[in-house]
Design an enzyme around this catalytic site. Structure first.
Site, PDB file in Angstrom:
ATOM      1  N   HIS A 120       0.812  -1.208   0.000  1.00  0.00           N
ATOM      2  CA  HIS A 120       0.000   0.000   0.000  1.00  0.00           C
ATOM      3  C   HIS A 120       0.849   1.262   0.000  1.00  0.00           C
ATOM      4  CE1 HIS A 120       1.010  -0.377   4.269  1.00  0.00           C
ATOM      5  NE2 HIS A 120       0.674   0.911   4.419  1.00  0.00           N
ATOM      6  N   ASP A 122       0.513   5.048   1.737  1.00  0.00           N
ATOM      7  CA  ASP A 122      -0.240   5.607   2.855  1.00  0.00           C
ATOM      8  C   ASP A 122      -1.260   6.658   2.401  1.00  0.00           C
ATOM      9  OD1 ASP A 122       0.978   4.111   4.840  1.00  0.00           O
ATOM     10  OD2 ASP A 122       2.546   5.605   5.210  1.00  0.00           O
ATOM     11  N   HIS A 280       4.693   0.172   0.353  1.00  0.00           N
ATOM     12  CA  HIS A 280       5.428  -0.574   1.358  1.00  0.00           C
ATOM     13  C   HIS A 280       4.547  -1.659   1.952  1.00  0.00           C
ATOM     14  CE1 HIS A 280       3.649   2.912   3.441  1.00  0.00           C
ATOM     15  NE2 HIS A 280       3.555   2.139   4.521  1.00  0.00           N
ATOM     16  N   ARG A 295       5.525   6.579  13.967  1.00  0.00           N
ATOM     17  CA  ARG A 295       5.573   7.142  12.612  1.00  0.00           C
ATOM     18  C   ARG A 295       5.036   8.566  12.598  1.00  0.00           C
ATOM     19  NH1 ARG A 295       1.472   4.599   8.825  1.00  0.00           N
ATOM     20  NH2 ARG A 295       0.171   6.291   9.613  1.00  0.00           N
TER      21      ARG A 295
END
Length: 304
Positions: A120, A122, A280, A295
């Site tokens: 995917h 983000d 990723h 993150r």
């Protein structure tokens, strides 16, 4: 010192170790990823020139890796904010003391995975998906829990020419309702979609800084919105399953190993990635070990 320019379309990244300013750069594959040493992100959060060197390397390699980054959450956020404002996540939420810093903690009491262990990009369910992210490992399993990144500019560059022509003007829908919302009760799912209606993006986006053409579909993509034209559809059978078969073919390109780099985490390891040109996948192979990540996602712009 060897100065490396930002990439242009079709230009492979250097595959030998070199220095860029004060930073040692070790490419990890021929197409994506480099490990940096001789740099501390706490310093880069305060030093404009040092940050500029890191950003130039990010445009070249698309994902950068660093070890031994013993930084505070405040430094983590300050460095990420050099790229732009941070975004919150409507499902994962943020650290209460550091808006925009998402805790991704996995232990025996954690719920099942939600689209980390899927290929995917983000936030493509947003009208303006994330520009990128800075991810730091707080606690890693003794083995497993790697993350894979994929160069989607390379994936587009190596498509057959007739496929490039077919998809150049296609657009597609991306949905949070059909992904994160799928496990929610119906009313909560509808509420989530009302807050974040399906976004529409080009299937091939242009990188706003490098000009690269990028294959821009991923696991949040549900369907094409302008496939059903006389050029593509002679009979209904062309549309269904024709459009779905084409989308699945495009999605499969992220699984090509030649476009990928894989990173093994250690505590205080950091990855910085350009979300506009990559996908990723967080490998879920470490249960019952613990994996704790933090993150900072950086607000992006509308794809074109």
């Amino acid at each position: 010192m060897e100065k490396i320019l930002a990439p242009v379309q079709g230009a492979p990244a250097p595959v030998r170790a070199h220095t860029f300013g004060s930073i040692k750069v070790e490419p990890l594959t021929c197409t994506i990823g480099a490990e940096l040493s001789g740099v501390h992100l706490g310093d880069a959060a305060r030093d404009e020139d040092l940050f500029a060197e890191i950003k130039a390397l990010l445009l070249r390699y698309k994902v950068l890796f660093l070890r031994d980054q013993d930084i505070t959450r405040a430094e983590h956020v300050a460095f990420a904010e050099r790229f732009g404002p941070l975004e919150d996540h409507p499902v994962a939420g943020s650290d209460p003391d550091h808006p925009g810093l998402v805790r991704i903690y996995k232990d025996l009491d954690s719920p099942a995975e939600h689209y980390e262990n899927a290929l995917h990009t983000d936030g493509t369910w947003r009208e303006a998906p994330a520009m990128g992210a800075v991810l730091r490992c707080v606690e890693s399993p003794p083995v497993g829990g790697d993350t894979i990144w994929i160069n989607m500019a390379e994936a587009h560059r190596r498509l057959p020419e007739h496929i490039k022509t077919q998809i150049q003007d296609l657009r597609a829908r991306h949905s949070i309702e059909a992904s994160f919302g799928a496990v929610m009760p119906e009313d909560k799912r509808h509420e989530l979609k009302a807050r974040f209606p399906d976004a529409e993006h080009p299937v091939v986006r242009t990188h706003p800084e490098t000009g690269e053409q990028i294959l821009f579909v991923n696991s949040f993509t549900t369907h094409f919105v302008n496939y059903h034209t006389p050029e593509n559809v002679r009979f209904g059978q062309d549309y269904a399953p024709g459009a779905g078969l084409l989308l699945n073919y495009l999605l499969s390109q992220a699984a090509v190993p030649e476009y990928q780099v894989r990173w093994r985490w250690q505590p205080n390891s950091v990855a910085i990635w350009d979300n506009r040109s990559t996908q990723h996948y967080a490998v879920q192979d470490y249960w019952p070990a613990v994996r704790k990540m933090e993150r900072a996602g950086i607000t992006g712009d509308r794809p074109f």
